[in-house]
Design an enzyme around this catalytic site. Structure first.
Site, short mmCIF file in Angstrom:
data_model
loop_
_atom_site.label_atom_id
_atom_site.label_comp_id
_atom_site.label_asym_id
_atom_site.label_seq_id
_atom_site.Cartn_x
_atom_site.Cartn_y
_atom_site.Cartn_z
N GLY A 29 8.26 40.54 -28.62
CA GLY A 29 7.73 40.89 -29.93
C GLY A 29 7.18 42.29 -29.94
O GLY A 29 7.43 43.07 -29.01
N ASN A 30 6.44 42.65 -30.97
CA ASN A 30 5.83 43.97 -31.04
C ASN A 30 4.44 43.84 -31.64
O ASN A 30 4.03 42.76 -32.07
CB ASN A 30 6.72 44.94 -31.83
CG ASN A 30 6.89 44.49 -33.27
OD1 ASN A 30 5.96 44.50 -34.05
ND2 ASN A 30 8.11 44.06 -33.61
N ARG A 31 3.72 44.95 -31.66
CA ARG A 31 2.30 44.90 -32.02
C ARG A 31 2.02 45.10 -33.50
O ARG A 31 0.87 45.27 -33.89
CB ARG A 31 1.54 45.95 -31.20
CG ARG A 31 1.53 45.64 -29.69
CD ARG A 31 0.85 46.75 -28.92
NE ARG A 31 -0.44 47.06 -29.50
CZ ARG A 31 -0.90 48.29 -29.72
NH1 ARG A 31 -0.17 49.34 -29.40
NH2 ARG A 31 -2.06 48.48 -30.26
N SER A 32 3.03 45.06 -34.34
CA SER A 32 2.76 45.26 -35.76
C SER A 32 1.86 44.14 -36.30
O SER A 32 2.13 42.96 -36.12
CB SER A 32 4.06 45.27 -36.56
OG SER A 32 3.77 45.39 -37.93
#
Ligand code: C5P
Length: 224
Positions: A29-32
């Site tokens: 995933g990513n940190r958005s």
């Protein structure tokens, strides 16, 4: 801003970040945080727009009443949801951080350390570029707005990256957001530059994500 200047405009906003599973319990995933996209959706609704929020892995409890929410998780789910919604939309705002890759296969069962030994290799395949697809398929009068999160410390280089990106994606506006400086993911403030198709700066703005959201809508939809 207290005015209904977007009255009746149909706006689709994506927010959050996609997750790509590779077994039943794990994903990349990513940190958005989804905060800027949520702020755009909320600001547009206050100004009278008919808003659909496509939410990728963000809490939507705080979404104001009247905004239709579609929850998605993976990039392919987001693609399907936004393509369906875009058919009826005057404006599509791609604020979500979309994973560029997904695992080539999703294992049926949890990957076990006992089975892999001391090294695990996961192969990824490239995801569709949804923003580029929407831009290529856009209908008459539709406005497509992309976001770019960069970690480039040099403002001139950041601008070049943004110009190359809007040319590559084919969208009408690109909101370039520097996540490498003092602001960005998971914060309440943001610092953005808005570019048009020609690569000109139409606005530079810093402030709370809600105030930045209003200014982005001003620059892209009302030309202010
Ligand atoms: O290329 P980059 O990921 O920086 O571009 C960011 C913009 O493109 C965002 O608007 C994001 O929502 C969109 N995007 C997309 N599909 C992808 C990757 C990014 O629509 N596979």
């Amino acid at each position: 801003s207290g005015r209904l200047d977007l009255d009746g405009l149909r706006i689709v906003v994506t927010a959050g970040g996609t997750r790509e599973p590779f077994d039943p319990v794990r994903f990349m995933g990513n940190r958005s945080s989804g905060k800027q996209g949520m702020a755009v959706a909320a600001a547009a609704a206050v100004r009278g727009a008919i808003v659909t929020l496509i939410a990728a892995n963000i809490g939507t409890d705080a979404v104001p009443d009247g905004i239709a929410v579609i929850d998605v998780s993976t990039t392919l789910e987001l693609e399907k949801a936004v393509q369906t919604a875009a058919g009826q939309a005057d404006v599509v705002i791609m604020a979500a951080a979309v994973a560029d890759y997904r695992p080539a296969q999703v294992r049926q069962g949890k990957i076990k350390k006992e089975a892999t030994g001391d090294r695990l290799t996961v192969e990824f395949v490239v995801n569709p570029d949804i923003l580029a697809e929407l831009s290529a398929a856009k209908h008459e009068g539709q406005t497509i707005i992309g976001f770019a999160a960069e970690t480039e410390p040099d403002p001139a280089t950041l601008l070049e990256l943004g110009r190359a990106k809007i040319a590559r994606k084919g969208c009408d506006f690109l909101v370039v957001n520097n996540v490498g400086w003092k602001t960005g993911f998971a914060t309440d403030d943001n610092d953005v530059v808005v570019l048009n198709r020609a690569g000109d700066i139409v606005m530079e703005v810093s402030g709370s994500k809600l105030s930045v959201a209003d200014r982005i809508l001003d620059a892209t939809l009302t030309g202010v």
